[in-house]
Design an enzyme around this catalytic site. Structure first.
Site, PDB file in Angstrom:
ATOM      1  NE  ARG A   1     -16.072  -9.099   5.648  1.00  0.00           N
ATOM      2  CZ  ARG A   1     -14.722  -9.356   5.783  1.00  0.00           C
ATOM      3  NH1 ARG A   1     -14.130  -9.809   4.401  1.00  0.00           N
ATOM      4  NH2 ARG A   1     -14.042  -8.882   6.589  1.00  0.00           N
TER       5      ARG A   1
ATOM      6  NE  ARG B   1     -12.571  -2.679  -2.676  1.00  0.00           N
ATOM      7  CZ  ARG B   1     -11.294  -2.385  -3.320  1.00  0.00           C
ATOM      8  NH1 ARG B   1     -11.128  -1.195  -3.983  1.00  0.00           N
ATOM      9  NH2 ARG B   1     -10.468  -2.946  -2.686  1.00  0.00           N
TER      10      ARG B   1
ATOM     11  CE1 TYR C   1      -7.243  -7.608  11.537  1.00  0.00           C
ATOM     12  CE2 TYR C   1      -9.147  -8.028  13.177  1.00  0.00           C
ATOM     13  CZ  TYR C   1      -8.501  -8.406  11.993  1.00  0.00           C
ATOM     14  OH  TYR C   1      -8.988  -9.319  11.158  1.00  0.00           O
TER      15      TYR C   1
ATOM     16  CG  ASP D   1     -13.787  -3.511   8.224  1.00  0.00           C
ATOM     17  OD1 ASP D   1     -13.895  -4.227   7.392  1.00  0.00           O
ATOM     18  OD2 ASP D   1     -13.041  -3.269   9.017  1.00  0.00           O
TER      19      ASP D   1
ATOM     20  NE  ARG E   1     -12.505  -8.875  -1.691  1.00  0.00           N
ATOM     21  CZ  ARG E   1     -11.400  -8.958  -0.849  1.00  0.00           C
ATOM     22  NH1 ARG E   1     -10.602  -8.280  -1.338  1.00  0.00           N
ATOM     23  NH2 ARG E   1     -11.484  -9.495   0.313  1.00  0.00           N
TER      24      ARG E   1
END
Ligand code: CP3
Length: 349
Positions: free
Chosen positions: A22, A35, A149, A72, A26
């Site tokens: 990552r 973003r 998921y 992703d 963010r």
């Protein structure tokens, strides 16, 4: 181009290479700006020029030895038609999760060049923009981690639905994992054809399984992916990494699955892990991402400890034990990266 690839293939290196999970995200103000303009995370992923921009951002700040494709793991279930959405603060959600035998039977075979063309376009663009000295890592979720998921419909605390399916209907779970193994391998092969230099399989939730189930379901399907990969296109070696969070108990078996390197979380001791896997695989990891909240002096000491635990010689890629958290101070990241640059050459003389 060579230091990361050399360490993954256990060839001599002048210092330990470093990148982290990552690394685009963010915690970087420049990421938050792009973003915000894009409006959503999926808009970043589906616009190759934006995905390329955020992939390159951490390399402008830090002396990193790899770029990782900005995308992703959930692009595959999205391409299979499950209806992926990301709600702010809640993480991923599927509108049409997998709940029945028919849902599994109906899952379409995907052609990555068609349904995931936007990812491959991003790979080609990043490869073109990236300095040739830095390799690009492509990735996918492992079949088991994707299944969690797809069956749960999003993130989960206890994995009730997906484990119940595994316990009650193991043959259905095998069928789902087999379909996913084909999709994942085809997708990674398409990323390789588009220009990635390394592939990494994220088995983030392998560690929630009982040992026997880990071997029979998670590891068996990761191995199916590996067997279908073309890692020698045109004679060039593409190293493959398997990351399993909570996989420390199973290193010997993981080292036999055909991957070049294993990613470790922070619960494993690197020295012990190295003894257990011998010269079968390289090791990647494993600083606890929470160490980055401590002072730069502490961060440096913890980096030193990890380098020391692995010890002299090649076969180590420095990384975090899991993805960096969104409120990490970029200055502390710099302290980590610089410590690897300064302290690791002593282990490679
Ligand atoms: O490492 C990188 O820099 C490459 C990009 C990358 C992302 N996700 C970007 C992302 C990679 C390799 C992933 C993998 C991924 N995605 C995993 C496996 C690795 C891991 O962390 O365990 C998993 C389980 C996912 C699923 C996923 N994607 C979740 C659970 C979430 C929400 C988490 C959150 O923090 O909100 C995402 C969203 C996501 N993927 C973000 C990023 C940068 C945050 C999106 C945003 O900007 O809001």
């Amino acid at each position: 181009m060579t230091i990361l690839l050399d360490a993954l293939l256990r060839r001599p290196v002048p210092r330990t290479p470093v990148w982290f999970m990552r690394q685009a995200g963010r915690y970087l103000p420049e990421y938050r700006r792009v973003r915000a303009q894009a409006g959503s995370f999926m808009n970043l992923c589906t616009h190759p020029e934006l995905a390329c921009e955020v992939t390159l951002q951490p390399l402008r700040r830090f002396r990193l030895d790899a770029a990782i494709l900005f995308s992703d793991i959930l692009t595959i279930p999205a391409a299979m038609g499950l209806g992926l959405g990301f709600t702010e603060g809640e993480g991923p959600k599927f509108e049409r999760p997998i709940r029945s035998e028919q849902d599994i039977a109906r899952l379409p075979q995907i052609d990555p060049e068609v349904e995931l063309g936007y990812v491959l376009e991003a790979v080609r663009l990043i490869r073109k923009e990236l300095d040739r000295k830095v390799p690009l890592i492509g990735f996918a979720g492992s079949p088991w981690t994707l299944a969690t998921y797809m069956v749960e419909g999003g993130s989960s605390r206890d994995f009730k639905r997906v484990k119940t399916l595994l316990y009650d209907r193991p043959e259905l779970m095998r069928c789902l994992l087999a379909k996913l193994a084909v999709a994942v391998a085809d997708y990674l092969n398409a990323q390789i054809a588009a220009g990635v230099d390394v592939v990494m399989l994220f088995d983030t939730w392998g560690g929630v399984l009982a040992s026997q189930d880990y071997f029979e379901f998670a590891l068996a399907s990761a191995r199916q992916v590996r067997e279908r990969l073309t890692l020698n296109p045109g004679g060039k070696a593409i190293p493959a990494i398997l990351f399993t969070k909570g996989g420390g108990l199973w290193l010997e078996a993981m080292a036999e699955a055909g991957f070049d390197a294993l990613g470790l979380d922070w619960t494993c001791d690197l020295g012990e892990a190295r003894r257990r896997v011998g010269d079968k695989v390289a090791l990647q990891g494993n600083l606890d991402p929470i160490v980055l909240y401590a002072s730069p002096k502490t961060i440096r000491a913890r980096v030193a400890q990890i380098l020391d635990r692995f010890g002299p010689g090649t076969g180590h890629v420095f990384n975090l034990g899991h993805g960096i958290l969104a409120d990490t101070d970029p200055g502390h990241v710099e302290a980590m990266v610089e410590a690897v640059h300064e302290l690791s050459p002593a282990y490679h003389r």
